[in-house]
Design a protein around this motif. Structure first.
Motif, PDB file in Angstrom:
ATOM      1  N   LEU A 555       0.915  -1.187  -0.133  1.00 26.17           N
ATOM      2  CA  LEU A 555      -0.154  -0.089  -0.013  1.00 26.17           C
ATOM      3  C   LEU A 555       0.734   1.381   0.094  1.00 26.17           C
ATOM      4  O   LEU A 555       0.414   2.139  -0.507  1.00 26.17           O
ATOM      5  N   GLU A 556       1.899   1.253   0.761  1.00 25.36           N
ATOM      6  CA  GLU A 556       2.813   2.294   0.891  1.00 25.36           C
ATOM      7  C   GLU A 556       4.293   2.000   0.324  1.00 25.36           C
ATOM      8  O   GLU A 556       4.694   1.010   0.255  1.00 25.36           O
ATOM      9  N   LYS A 557       4.817   3.484   0.242  1.00 29.93           N
ATOM     10  CA  LYS A 557       6.361   3.364  -0.222  1.00 29.93           C
ATOM     11  C   LYS A 557       7.052   4.216   0.576  1.00 29.93           C
ATOM     12  O   LYS A 557       6.443   5.250   0.957  1.00 29.93           O
ATOM     13  N   GLY A 558       8.482   4.206   0.480  1.00 24.39           N
ATOM     14  CA  GLY A 558       9.358   4.988   0.996  1.00 24.39           C
ATOM     15  C   GLY A 558       8.959   5.560   2.537  1.00 24.39           C
ATOM     16  O   GLY A 558       8.701   4.675   3.390  1.00 24.39           O
ATOM     17  N   GLU A 559       8.775   7.000   2.636  1.00 22.96           N
ATOM     18  CA  GLU A 559       8.882   7.622   4.156  1.00 22.96           C
ATOM     19  C   GLU A 559       7.573   7.072   4.548  1.00 22.96           C
ATOM     20  O   GLU A 559       7.368   6.999   5.881  1.00 22.96           O
ATOM     21  N   LEU A 563       6.745   5.251   8.299  1.00 18.18           N
ATOM     22  CA  LEU A 563       6.013   5.852   9.016  1.00 18.18           C
ATOM     23  C   LEU A 563       4.794   4.838   9.687  1.00 18.18           C
ATOM     24  O   LEU A 563       4.555   4.491  10.656  1.00 18.18           O
ATOM     25  N   GLN A 564       4.252   4.064   8.361  1.00 19.95           N
ATOM     26  CA  GLN A 564       3.244   3.219   8.979  1.00 19.95           C
ATOM     27  C   GLN A 564       3.783   1.734   9.489  1.00 19.95           C
ATOM     28  O   GLN A 564       3.100   1.369  10.488  1.00 19.95           O
ATOM     29  N   LEU A 565       4.902   1.426   9.288  1.00 24.84           N
ATOM     30  CA  LEU A 565       5.511   0.382   9.927  1.00 24.84           C
ATOM     31  C   LEU A 565       6.076   0.607  11.238  1.00 24.84           C
ATOM     32  O   LEU A 565       5.841  -0.438  12.297  1.00 24.84           O
ATOM     33  N   SER A 566       6.222   2.030  11.607  1.00 27.22           N
ATOM     34  CA  SER A 566       6.544   2.381  13.110  1.00 27.22           C
ATOM     35  C   SER A 566       5.177   2.271  13.982  1.00 27.22           C
ATOM     36  O   SER A 566       5.315   1.972  15.122  1.00 27.22           O
ATOM     37  N   VAL A 567       4.203   2.505  13.187  1.00 33.65           N
ATOM     38  CA  VAL A 567       2.984   2.721  13.873  1.00 33.65           C
ATOM     39  C   VAL A 567       2.630   1.195  14.305  1.00 33.65           C
ATOM     40  O   VAL A 567       2.201   0.886  15.471  1.00 33.65           O
TER      41      VAL A 567
END
Length: 599
Positions: A555-559, A563-567
């Motif tokens: 769903l997401e890339k890069g920064e 951010l989502q992985l840290s959440v």
């Protein structure tokens, strides 16, 4: 039994926290329900098991004989209203009967096809005349039913059926042309629920009797397992079906097919539960009797761990199956199935929990595959020999992931059904996801294993809370990115389905364990229940982390991804617990009992 649930409705477990008093568990069975189960158990042990080898050879006459015997003890009429010669039992009772009959193997499948998908279409959608004509004889076994949906060119895509029905000029008959495939009970059934498209367009259902001109039945299929059940194709060549054999309305066959499949999926889970318990008993007994290096193999930690995990999966399955039965019974309360519109209302009430029915089907069928696979492993070379029943359980189990809609199809249905309910305003899913996004902006830890709650279920409760937030977070991102096109992203949808399955499974086991702690805090079984709940919770948490990272990466890339992985890391911030001690405790109980040990 469970008290009325203020947060009723399919899919509520995703957005609301249920309370222990709102779930039905096996510990709630009434004396009457236990007596019914004892009657079925005695039937299996006394009548069926001594003739098991003959049934497995596909002896039609013997199967029909035992079907009639099952009718005599009320087993075939459990779901049939009393007004039409049945017992009209609640779904918790009929679920218990389906579970208890499971050790009858192929015969249990013949009964299940007859009582469930074969008879219920008439119970729910038949006219009073149709019910009076067929239900009393179906309840006794004088007539045997079959359900006919699959075709050579349509399986999961049921509405792609090519069998046609054309009304004759005088309006007295429909002429059916086409074929059906893999029809259970076809070799000896008298009544067939057949789906066809009127004028090639309008998907509809018909009751077809065996002696109908133009209707013929093909040869038996040679199957991997369930060899004692009849599975044959059907052929229609200008088969003349009386117009009053139309079931429901023209063009409304999908309502019948899909509503009946809900019950079929749920009852299949109950049958899997019974099979899992049998596999544990066979495996524990064998492990105690088989000696290697001068000791029973049950004393070896790796074998004991297998038995513990088999028992844990079965405990979780049992918890969710009876929780679902209770929810369906609650939904059915107040519905009078004897009224002309009552059957349709009952089907709608059951459809309220279609999502949970699919969850039960997927989880139970895959859990049973795991359990019987480990059972074969415990048996070693003997597990590969037909003399040992675990070999047959292994073969018979495999079809369950295909029956009643493949597990792939059910995985696609689970999130889709949830989203539809949310878009209709039946679930505050979108609001919950939005509020979670606001919570995620708070830098404080979102979850922790530390708790002031000293109860043995506190760690599992913390994991469940985190998993719900994780699902809302990942699911919300998926919907935001893909919108209604999400259904095309099948890998993501399947992952979301797996998350929902783990949520429902864990919550069901946790609620059952907490209910025991509240009602019987001094129970010697409380630690056992808490151990199994904790073992499953740890496994669910590990799966959630792996699954969610994969979805976020798509769903997401890069920064944004970082951010989502840290959440996600904050949500699942748990130190892994040592599962060795609880696993040993569970194994010790199973080995001592040589059977499944619940609470």
């Amino acid at each position: 039994m469970a008290q009325n649930n203020p947060a009723r409705g399919g899919g509520r477990f995703v957005v609301d926290d249920a309370e222990p008093e709102h779930v039905v568990t096996p510990e709630d069975f009434t004396e009457e329900q236990r007596m019914l189960a004892d009657t079925v158990r005695a039937f299996v042990e006394r009548d069926l098991k001594p003739r098991d080898a003959d049934i497995e050879k596909l002896d039609y006459g013997l199967t029909v004989q035992f079907m009639r015997k099952a009718g005599e003890i009320g087993l075939l009429g459990a779901d049939v209203p009393e007004a039409y010669g049945g017992l009209g039992l609640d779904k918790t009772s009929t679920t218990l009967l389906a579970e208890t009959l499971a050790p009858a193997s192929s015969f249990a499948l013949s009964v299940g096809a007859h009582t469930g998908i074969g008879t219920l279409p008439i119970v729910f959608f038949g006219t009073p005349e149709q019910k009076s004509r067929w239900l009393p004889k179906l309840a006794t076994g004088e007539l045997i039913a079959a359900y006919c949906l699959t075709e050579p060119g349509s399986g999961s895509d049921a509405l792609g059926a090519r069998t046609t029905a054309v009304l004759t000029d005088d309006g007295g008959h429909y002429m059916l042309n086409g074929s059906k495939l893999y029809i259970t009970n076809a070799g000896f059934a008298d009544v067939f629920i057949v789906y066809a498209k009127v004028n090639g367009e309008h998907f509809s259902a018909f009751v077809v009797e065996r002696d109908t001109p133009g209707f013929s039945i093909g040869p038996e299929e040679h199957k991997m397992g369930i060899k004692g059940s009849s599975t044959r194709p059907l052929f229609f060549e200008d088969a003349r079906i009386p117009a009053d054999h139309l079931l429901g309305e023209v063009g409304k066959g999908h309502l019948i097919a899909f509503n009946i499949l809900n019950i079929g999926r749920f009852k299949l889970a109950a049958g899997c539960l019974g099979g899992m318990k049998e596999a544990i008993g066979l495996s524990a007994s064998y492990a105690n009797g088989r000696k290697q290096f001068g000791k029973p193999i049950s004393s070896f930690p790796l074998i004991a761990a297998k038995l513990a995990d088999m028992n844990t999966r079965t405990y979780v399955t049992e918890s969710m199956v009876y929780r679902t039965a209770g929810l369906i019974d609650e939904s059915l309360s107040g519905v009078d199935s004897d009224l002309e519109a009552g059957g349709l209302n009952a089907a709608k009430a059951i459809a309220e929990y279609a999502l949970e029915c699919s969850i039960n089907k997927v989880f139970a069928s895959e859990a049973m595959d795991d359990v019987v696979d480990e059972g074969v492993q415990i048996h070693g070379g003997c597990g590969f020999i037909q003399e040992y029943k675990i070999e047959r359980l292994y073969r018979d189990s495999r079809i369950n992931r295909i029956f009643e809609g493949t597990n792939e199809i059910n995985r696609l249905l689970i999130p889709a059904t949830l989203l539809k309910r949310a878009l209709k305003g039946e679930l505050p899913l979108i609001d919950k996801a939005r509020r979670l996004q606001e919570e995620l902006l708070n830098p404080a830890p979102l979850s922790s294993r530390e708790s002031q709650d000293p109860s043995p279920t506190a760690p599992s409760s913390a994991i469940l809370s985190a998993l719900k937030k994780t699902f809302l977070m990942v699911g919300g991102l998926a919907v935001n990115k893909h919108g209604l096109r999400l259904e095309r992203e099948q890998e993501i949808v399947a992952s979301l389905a797996d998350a929902m399955i783990d949520l429902y499974a864990l919550e069901s086991a946790l609620l059952r364990t907490r209910k025991l702690a509240i009602q019987t805090p001094s129970s010697p079984n409380l630690q056992h229940a808490a151990d199994m709940t904790a073992l499953f919770a740890e496994q669910a948490a590990e799966r959630a982390g792996t699954r969610s990272r994969a979805v976020l990466a798509s769903l997401e890339k890069g920064e944004s991804l970082r951010l989502q992985l840290s959440v996600l890391k904050r949500l699942l911030r748990f130190e892994p617990a040592d599962g060795s001690a609880p696993r040993k405790r569970v194994a010790a109980k199973v080995i001592a009992a040589e059977s499944y040990v619940g609470i």
